[in-house]
Design a protein around this motif. Structure first.
Motif, short mmCIF file in Angstrom:
data_model
loop_
_atom_site.label_atom_id
_atom_site.label_comp_id
_atom_site.label_asym_id
_atom_site.label_seq_id
_atom_site.Cartn_x
_atom_site.Cartn_y
_atom_site.Cartn_z
N LYS A 195 0.82 -1.22 0.00
CA LYS A 195 0.00 0.00 0.00
C LYS A 195 0.85 1.26 0.00
O LYS A 195 0.48 2.28 -0.60
N CYS A 196 1.97 1.24 0.71
CA CYS A 196 2.88 2.39 0.75
C CYS A 196 4.22 1.91 0.21
O CYS A 196 4.86 1.04 0.82
N TYR A 197 4.63 2.46 -0.91
CA TYR A 197 5.78 1.90 -1.61
C TYR A 197 7.05 1.91 -0.75
O TYR A 197 7.37 2.88 -0.07
N ASN A 198 7.74 0.79 -0.80
CA ASN A 198 9.03 0.57 -0.14
C ASN A 198 8.93 0.54 1.39
O ASN A 198 9.95 0.65 2.08
N VAL A 199 7.72 0.37 1.91
CA VAL A 199 7.52 0.24 3.36
C VAL A 199 7.11 -1.20 3.62
O VAL A 199 6.02 -1.63 3.20
N ASN A 200 7.95 -1.94 4.30
CA ASN A 200 7.73 -3.36 4.51
C ASN A 200 6.41 -3.65 5.23
O ASN A 200 5.68 -4.58 4.90
N GLU A 201 6.08 -2.81 6.21
CA GLU A 201 4.88 -3.04 7.01
C GLU A 201 3.59 -2.76 6.24
O GLU A 201 2.50 -3.09 6.73
N SER A 202 3.71 -2.16 5.05
CA SER A 202 2.50 -1.82 4.30
C SER A 202 2.00 -2.95 3.41
O SER A 202 0.97 -2.83 2.76
N TRP A 203 2.75 -4.08 3.36
CA TRP A 203 2.27 -5.24 2.61
C TRP A 203 1.03 -5.84 3.29
O TRP A 203 1.05 -6.11 4.48
N VAL A 204 -0.04 -6.00 2.53
CA VAL A 204 -1.26 -6.61 3.07
C VAL A 204 -1.75 -7.68 2.09
O VAL A 204 -1.59 -7.55 0.87
N LYS A 205 -2.29 -8.73 2.66
CA LYS A 205 -2.90 -9.77 1.80
C LYS A 205 -4.31 -9.31 1.45
O LYS A 205 -5.23 -9.41 2.25
N GLN A 206 -4.45 -8.81 0.23
CA GLN A 206 -5.71 -8.18 -0.17
C GLN A 206 -6.72 -9.17 -0.73
O GLN A 206 -7.92 -9.00 -0.52
N PHE A 207 -6.24 -10.22 -1.41
CA PHE A 207 -7.15 -11.18 -2.00
C PHE A 207 -6.63 -12.60 -1.78
O PHE A 207 -5.43 -12.84 -1.82
N THR A 208 -7.56 -13.51 -1.56
CA THR A 208 -7.25 -14.94 -1.55
C THR A 208 -8.20 -15.61 -2.53
O THR A 208 -9.43 -15.56 -2.35
N ILE A 209 -7.65 -16.21 -3.56
CA ILE A 209 -8.45 -16.78 -4.64
C ILE A 209 -8.24 -18.29 -4.67
O ILE A 209 -7.11 -18.78 -4.70
N GLY A 210 -9.34 -19.04 -4.65
CA GLY A 210 -9.27 -20.49 -4.67
C GLY A 210 -9.00 -21.03 -6.06
O GLY A 210 -8.96 -20.30 -7.05
N ALA A 211 -8.81 -22.36 -6.13
CA ALA A 211 -8.53 -23.00 -7.42
C ALA A 211 -9.75 -22.89 -8.33
O ALA A 211 -10.89 -23.01 -7.90
N TYR A 212 -9.48 -22.66 -9.60
CA TYR A 212 -10.56 -22.55 -10.58
C TYR A 212 -10.04 -23.02 -11.94
O TYR A 212 -8.88 -22.79 -12.29
N MET A 213 -10.92 -23.69 -12.67
CA MET A 213 -10.58 -24.16 -14.00
C MET A 213 -11.63 -23.64 -14.99
O MET A 213 -12.80 -24.02 -14.89
N PRO A 214 -11.26 -22.75 -15.91
CA PRO A 214 -12.21 -22.26 -16.91
C PRO A 214 -12.81 -23.42 -17.71
O PRO A 214 -12.17 -24.44 -17.94
N LYS A 215 -14.04 -23.23 -18.14
CA LYS A 215 -14.78 -24.29 -18.81
C LYS A 215 -14.06 -24.80 -20.05
O LYS A 215 -13.99 -26.01 -20.29
N CYS A 216 -13.52 -23.88 -20.85
CA CYS A 216 -12.92 -24.32 -22.11
C CYS A 216 -11.59 -25.04 -21.91
O CYS A 216 -11.06 -25.63 -22.84
N LEU A 217 -11.04 -24.98 -20.68
CA LEU A 217 -9.79 -25.68 -20.41
C LEU A 217 -10.00 -27.05 -19.80
O LEU A 217 -9.08 -27.86 -19.76
N LYS A 218 -11.20 -27.35 -19.34
CA LYS A 218 -11.44 -28.61 -18.64
C LYS A 218 -11.17 -29.81 -19.54
O LYS A 218 -10.66 -30.84 -19.08
N LEU A 219 -11.50 -29.69 -20.81
CA LEU A 219 -11.31 -30.83 -21.72
C LEU A 219 -9.84 -31.06 -22.05
O LEU A 219 -9.47 -32.14 -22.52
N ASN A 220 -9.00 -30.07 -21.79
CA ASN A 220 -7.59 -30.17 -22.16
C ASN A 220 -6.68 -30.55 -21.00
O ASN A 220 -5.47 -30.65 -21.18
N LEU A 221 -7.24 -30.72 -19.82
CA LEU A 221 -6.42 -31.01 -18.64
C LEU A 221 -6.72 -32.40 -18.09
O LEU A 221 -7.82 -32.92 -18.21
#
Length: 424
Positions: free
Chosen positions: A322-348
């Motif tokens: 949030k504040c550049y070059n300040v170590n304490e300003s790092w925040v975990k803003q998002f946590t995103i779970g596993a996801y597989m787009p529909k068009c990729l399911k057939l290829n994995l």
């Protein structure tokens, strides 16, 4: 008799002269009546017109310059270009450049994600003026509406290009080595008002031999080119080994790379290069434990430096400084779970669904691109699918557009009227 005839002729001449005068006056009235009246736009002061135009999307401005000579001259005004950029910098008006290198020749496409664009065919192919001389290229970076592109076949040519004004320049040639590996960066510093291209060359003597699994380039040369100058400058060698890909984040006039782990220094580092004083510096990392592994990348979210870290079970954490070059300003803003787009399911492989996070180009399948106006996070999966993630609802939405290439690399871009002759 003769005098009578002369008098009559004089009267006839007077009548004809009066008729000609009357006809001339009528013609003048008709000409004045048929002259085009100035429009309401044309009667406004120039500074108000510039202010109005600066708020329009780039697609409208490009069409605007074809209306008349005066409006075309306005679109070439550097004041308008600067005001337009300042408006775009304040928001998240998303514009994407899609770099497609499949099947053979490279292409660039433009995708406008802003809400004002109701065009069904949002994906439009862009003209590349140097394609005949450089058919295969990589996108080094995007900055203030300008793209920097490098030759991916011979590592020699470099171009700076505005895809909307068609303005394009080829940069002077720099020093080449017979056995080399290149890392690029392109950016602008708001204080110096200068655009610079950074070319980090890792090289070795061709006579040297290494039995290592990965080729080691023990020597380096940092080369700098300032747009408008006549030649490149060398800053000497760099003490860091960077991952071979362009700088992923430009924040506060600084380019950022991730260092490679070394034998006696296994920890990866975040390194910045200040485009003003041309110095490398280490940037504090978030305290998440994942940055010592290879499965993470940098991005810019809301104008801040961000690190996307891949965890167990396909989880993706996005940390924002949030504040550049300040170590304490790092925040975990998002946590995103596993996801597989529909068009990729057939290829994995169905038996290994969570491996999708670690098997794409550059060691990853999903890339964090930017924040959209609606607060959602824009993601790119396996260079094939664009996905929008809603952090409030925890839901994914596959974005489908007519004309989207089958394979592409997404570059977050700010469309502008920036003319190269105004940045020299």
């Amino acid at each position: 008799m003769c005098s009578l005839n002369l008098s009559t002729m004089d009267l006839d001449d007077d009548k004809r002269a009066k008729r000609r005068k009357t006809q001339t006056e009528e013609d003048d009235d008709d000409h004045h009546h048929h002259q085009p009246q100035p429009t309401a736009m044309e009667t406004l002061p120039n500074e108000i017109i510039v202010d109005i135009l600066s708020r329009l999307p780039i697609t409208s401005l490009v069409q605007f310059k074809f209306v008349c000579k005066r409006w075309r001259a306005l679109t070439q005004d550097p004041v308008l270009a600067d005001m337009h950029l300042s408006w775009k910098a304040d928001g998240n008006d998303s514009c994407l450049i899609l770099h497609c290198d499949f099947p053979i020749r490279n292409q660039l496409y433009f995708l406008d994600l802003s809400a004002h664009n109701q065009d069904k065919d949002k994906v439009k192919r862009l003209y590349v003026p140097f394609q005949a001389t450089m058919p295969e290229f990589d996108v080094v970076g995007s900055c203030n509406g300008l793209l920097c592109l490098s030759d991916s076949l011979y590592n020699d040519a470099l171009y700076v290009h505005n895809p909307f004004t068609m303005d394009c320049i080829e940069l002077p040639k720099s020093r080449q080595y017979s056995d080399q590996e290149l890392v690029f960066g392109f950016g602008f510093h708001p204080k110096t008002k200068e655009y610079k291209v950074v070319k980090i060359v890792y090289y070795r003597n061709t006579s040297s031999y290494s039995r290592a699994r990965r080729t080691v380039y023990p020597q380096s040369d940092v080369q700098i080119y300032t747009l408008g100058s006549s030649s490149w400058r060398s800053l000497g060698k760099v003490s860091y080994q960077f991952v071979r890909r362009p700088s992923e984040a430009l924040v506060n006039g600084r380019l950022h790379w991730v260092s490679r782990p070394r034998r006696y220094h296994p920890a990866r580092r975040l390194i910045s290069f200040d485009l003003a004083d041309e110095q490398f510096r280490e940037v504090p990392k978030p305290d998440c434990g994942g940055l010592n592994r290879c499965n993470f990348h940098l991005s810019v979210l809301g104008g801040c430096l961000a690190a996307a870290v891949y965890g167990n079970y396909g989880k993706l954490e996005i940390w924002v400084m949030k504040c550049y070059n300040v170590n304490e300003s790092w925040v975990k803003q998002f946590t995103i779970g596993a996801y597989m787009p529909k068009c990729l399911k057939l290829n994995l492989d169905r038996h290994r669904p969570l491996k999708i996070w670690k098997t794409g180009s550059n060691g990853k399948v999903v890339r964090v691109l930017c924040l959209l106006n609606n607060g959602e996070v824009l993601l790119e999966y396996k260079n094939r699918v664009l996905v929008s993630y809603n952090p409030k609802k925890g839901k994914f939405r596959d974005l489908v557009f007519h004309g989207l290439p089958n394979w592409f690399q997404t570059v977050v871009h700010t469309g502008s009227l920036n003319w190269l002759n105004t940045v020299h």
